[in-house]
Design an enzyme around this catalytic site. Sequence first.
Site, PDB file in Angstrom:
ATOM      1  N   ASN A  76       0.833  -1.199   0.000  1.00 54.45           N
ATOM      2  CA  ASN A  76       0.000   0.000   0.000  1.00 54.45           C
ATOM      3  C   ASN A  76       0.864   1.244   0.000  1.00 54.45           C
ATOM      4  O   ASN A  76       1.929   1.282   0.605  1.00 54.45           O
ATOM      5  CB  ASN A  76      -0.977  -0.010   1.191  1.00 54.45           C
ATOM      6  CG  ASN A  76      -0.440   0.709   2.413  1.00 54.45           C
ATOM      7  OD1 ASN A  76      -0.488   1.939   2.505  1.00 54.45           O
ATOM      8  ND2 ASN A  76       0.110  -0.061   3.352  1.00 54.45           N
TER       9      ASN A  76
ATOM     10  N   PHE B 229      -1.744   8.077   4.294  1.00 57.98           N
ATOM     11  CA  PHE B 229      -2.537   8.712   5.365  1.00 57.98           C
ATOM     12  C   PHE B 229      -3.781   9.407   4.821  1.00 57.98           C
ATOM     13  O   PHE B 229      -4.068  10.557   5.184  1.00 57.98           O
ATOM     14  CB  PHE B 229      -1.696   9.720   6.163  1.00 57.98           C
ATOM     15  CG  PHE B 229      -0.627   9.140   7.032  1.00 57.98           C
ATOM     16  CD1 PHE B 229      -0.535   7.765   7.274  1.00 57.98           C
ATOM     17  CD2 PHE B 229       0.311   9.973   7.636  1.00 57.98           C
ATOM     18  CE1 PHE B 229       0.466   7.241   8.088  1.00 57.98           C
ATOM     19  CE2 PHE B 229       1.313   9.465   8.456  1.00 57.98           C
ATOM     20  CZ  PHE B 229       1.390   8.101   8.676  1.00 57.98           C
TER      21      PHE B 229
ATOM     22  N   SER C 164       5.498   5.061   8.753  1.00 57.81           N
ATOM     23  CA  SER C 164       4.863   4.860   7.451  1.00 57.81           C
ATOM     24  C   SER C 164       5.827   5.268   6.352  1.00 57.81           C
ATOM     25  O   SER C 164       6.421   6.343   6.405  1.00 57.81           O
ATOM     26  CB  SER C 164       3.595   5.693   7.324  1.00 57.81           C
ATOM     27  OG  SER C 164       3.203   5.725   5.962  1.00 57.81           O
TER      28      SER C 164
ATOM     29  N   ASN D 219       4.948   6.029   3.405  1.00 56.94           N
ATOM     30  CA  ASN D 219       4.204   6.723   2.352  1.00 56.94           C
ATOM     31  C   ASN D 219       4.028   8.217   2.559  1.00 56.94           C
ATOM     32  O   ASN D 219       3.329   8.870   1.790  1.00 56.94           O
ATOM     33  CB  ASN D 219       2.844   6.042   2.163  1.00 56.94           C
ATOM     34  CG  ASN D 219       3.012   4.574   1.803  1.00 56.94           C
ATOM     35  OD1 ASN D 219       3.826   4.235   0.946  1.00 56.94           O
ATOM     36  ND2 ASN D 219       2.274   3.703   2.480  1.00 56.94           N
ATOM     37  N   THR D 220       4.625   8.752   3.610  1.00 59.05           N
ATOM     38  CA  THR D 220       4.686  10.207   3.787  1.00 59.05           C
ATOM     39  C   THR D 220       6.174  10.547   3.746  1.00 59.05           C
ATOM     40  O   THR D 220       6.910  10.179   4.660  1.00 59.05           O
ATOM     41  CB  THR D 220       4.053  10.626   5.128  1.00 59.05           C
ATOM     42  OG1 THR D 220       2.667  10.298   5.097  1.00 59.05           O
ATOM     43  CG2 THR D 220       4.220  12.124   5.376  1.00 59.05           C
TER      44      THR D 220
ATOM     45  N   LYS E 229       5.517   3.280  17.251  1.00 55.34           N
ATOM     46  CA  LYS E 229       5.467   2.244  16.206  1.00 55.34           C
ATOM     47  C   LYS E 229       6.598   2.447  15.216  1.00 55.34           C
ATOM     48  O   LYS E 229       6.719   3.502  14.599  1.00 55.34           O
ATOM     49  CB  LYS E 229       4.122   2.288  15.484  1.00 55.34           C
ATOM     50  CG  LYS E 229       3.966   1.187  14.424  1.00 55.34           C
ATOM     51  CD  LYS E 229       2.543   1.104  13.912  1.00 55.34           C
ATOM     52  CE  LYS E 229       2.376   0.027  12.856  1.00 55.34           C
ATOM     53  NZ  LYS E 229       0.994  -0.081  12.374  1.00 55.34           N
TER      54      LYS E 229
ATOM     55  N   ASN F 180       5.690  -1.758  11.422  1.00 56.55           N
ATOM     56  CA  ASN F 180       4.901  -1.279  10.281  1.00 56.55           C
ATOM     57  C   ASN F 180       5.217  -2.121   9.027  1.00 56.55           C
ATOM     58  O   ASN F 180       5.855  -3.159   9.115  1.00 56.55           O
ATOM     59  CB  ASN F 180       5.221   0.207  10.059  1.00 56.55           C
ATOM     60  CG  ASN F 180       4.002   0.989   9.603  1.00 56.55           C
ATOM     61  OD1 ASN F 180       3.319   0.576   8.659  1.00 56.55           O
ATOM     62  ND2 ASN F 180       3.731   2.103  10.238  1.00 56.55           N
TER      63      ASN F 180
HETATM   64  C1  LIG Z   1      -3.786  -1.172   3.553  1.00 58.33           C
HETATM   65  C2  LIG Z   1      -2.952  -0.893   4.760  1.00 58.33           C
HETATM   66  C3  LIG Z   1      -3.005   0.350   5.370  1.00 58.33           C
HETATM   67  C4  LIG Z   1      -2.234   0.614   6.497  1.00 58.33           C
HETATM   68  N1  LIG Z   1      -2.323   1.843   7.106  1.00 58.33           N
HETATM   69  C5  LIG Z   1      -1.622   2.080   8.235  1.00 58.33           C
HETATM   70  C6  LIG Z   1      -1.727   3.321   8.908  1.00 58.33           C
HETATM   71  O1  LIG Z   1      -2.496   4.210   8.528  1.00 58.33           O
HETATM   72  N2  LIG Z   1      -0.960   3.515  10.021  1.00 58.33           N
HETATM   73  C7  LIG Z   1      -0.114   2.560  10.507  1.00 58.33           C
HETATM   74  O2  LIG Z   1       0.537   2.782  11.522  1.00 58.33           O
HETATM   75  N3  LIG Z   1      -0.004   1.369   9.894  1.00 58.33           N
HETATM   76  C8  LIG Z   1      -0.738   1.111   8.777  1.00 58.33           C
HETATM   77  N4  LIG Z   1      -0.626  -0.116   8.167  1.00 58.33           N
HETATM   78  C9  LIG Z   1       0.325  -1.117   8.718  1.00 58.33           C
HETATM   79  C10 LIG Z   1      -0.367  -2.133   9.639  1.00 58.33           C
HETATM   80  O3  LIG Z   1      -0.914  -1.492  10.754  1.00 58.33           O
HETATM   81  C11 LIG Z   1       0.640  -3.208  10.096  1.00 58.33           C
HETATM   82  O4  LIG Z   1       1.621  -2.583  10.909  1.00 58.33           O
HETATM   83  C12 LIG Z   1       1.335  -3.922   8.946  1.00 58.33           C
HETATM   84  O5  LIG Z   1       0.447  -4.084   7.851  1.00 58.33           O
HETATM   85  C13 LIG Z   1       1.878  -5.290   9.327  1.00 58.33           C
HETATM   86  O6  LIG Z   1       0.845  -6.154   9.756  1.00 58.33           O
HETATM   87  P1  LIG Z   1       0.120  -7.218   8.766  1.00 58.33           P
HETATM   88  O7  LIG Z   1       1.173  -7.961   8.055  1.00 58.33           O
HETATM   89  O8  LIG Z   1      -0.719  -8.062   9.687  1.00 58.33           O
HETATM   90  O9  LIG Z   1      -0.744  -6.420   7.851  1.00 58.33           O
HETATM   91  C14 LIG Z   1      -1.388  -0.394   7.024  1.00 58.33           C
HETATM   92  C15 LIG Z   1      -1.346  -1.643   6.402  1.00 58.33           C
HETATM   93  C16 LIG Z   1      -2.108  -1.912   5.295  1.00 58.33           C
HETATM   94  C17 LIG Z   1      -2.048  -3.269   4.658  1.00 58.33           C
END
Ligand SMILES: Cc1cc2nc3c(=O)[nH]c(=O)nc-3n(C[C@H](O)[C@H](O)[C@H](O)COP(=O)(O)O)c2cc1C
Length: 364
Positions: free
Chosen positions: A110, A114, A173, A175-176, A214, A243
């Site tokens: 992704n 934000f 993140s 992406n910022t 985080k 993350n």
């Molecule tokens: C589509 C998507 C959007 C995410 N958006 C955020 C976010 O806004 N803030 C954040 O701290 N992590 C975000 N994450 C990261 C997740 O919170 C998590 O830390 C990461 O995906 C690893 O866990 P997973 O493998 O179970 O998905 C996002 C992950 C995905 C897949």
Amino acid sequence: MIGLIDRLSRPLLRALDPEDAHALAIKALRYMPLAKAAADADELAVRAFGLKFPNPVGLAAGFDKNAQVPDALLRLGFGFVEVGTITPRPQAGNPKPRLFRLDADHGVINRLGFNNDGAAVVHMRLARRRNAGGIVGVNIGANRDSTDRIEDYVRLIETFAAVASYFTVNVSSPNTPGLRELQQAKALDELLARVLDAREQVRARAGLTPVLLKIAPDLTLADLDDVVGVARRRRVDGMIVGNTTIARPGSLREGEMAREQGGLSGRPVFSLSTRVLAETFVRAENAFPLIGAGGIDSGATAIAKIKAGATLLQLYTGLVFRGIGLVTEIKDDLTAALKRGYRNSLASMIGSDAAAITADSWPA
Ligand SMILES: Cc1cc2nc3c(=O)[nH]c(=O)nc-3n(C[C@H](O)[C@H](O)[C@H](O)COP(=O)(O)O)c2cc1C
């Protein structure tokens, strides 16, 4: 019932554009009447950061970015739900497409950036459910075009302290642009000092809200020394590891999709994030508890995270591939593992493999 709907709807959701599928899932959770999940077994309860979690399985940030459905998610059986990331002002995020499913790898990339409704709207939603109970954490970040990013975090602490069970300071993140530079020792020290000071300022009216940090699984071990050192000196309440990753493991089968920019999550990030979790655990020396996230998609991967050092767990991508039944499956597997050993106590499992993991060769 929810299991059946889940099984029937997953092929449909998979056929949709990933972002449309996500919007549909949120809508279903908003309007579907949901019975409360069965009460959790006593031995699954976890005390951390001064909170009592009914079970250790949490929903990671990014699914309910705008706090539209935290109570529905709690009813599905999560022990806690993290909303956000929220920024002070609303923002649209990056241009679409910006969400990609790597089906053969059980991963997601992704670069949403934000996208969120902003602090005022989200605060209104959380204030409305304030007395509903359940643990709802608020994940905070800076606006992309902010001229003072640290000030953004401070304002969000002031806004949300009275309605957040805990805060997550998201500096990881990808992406910022530039956000992850806040993980560098000097910047992180200033950020945490000001965030914790802001929390102190509102303590009289809002109580002492736990603050977690985080981090990205992409930190080098030298960076991690600094980050954990600063987090300990500033006395944060905990850390989330971690993350999404900007790395692309050589084992990925969806080669073309893997070239998309953004953060990779799900099964392909499991080994790296579990290693960094164990590395964080040995550095934290029980100064605070850790939340393990990254690639949890079964009871076995959940147990591996706990043994690497996690007191609590979070998942997101596993739901995309396994459906909501995953939460119950993990809880059942944890209960069964506790019955088999570990003196029937999750606490005795935490970090039991950390030393062995950190002695191993670095995951490919
Ligand atoms: C589509 C998507 C959007 C995410 N958006 C955020 C976010 O806004 N803030 C954040 O701290 N992590 C975000 N994450 C990261 C997740 O919170 C998590 O830390 C990461 O995906 C690893 O866990 P997973 O493998 O179970 O998905 C996002 C992950 C995905 C897949």
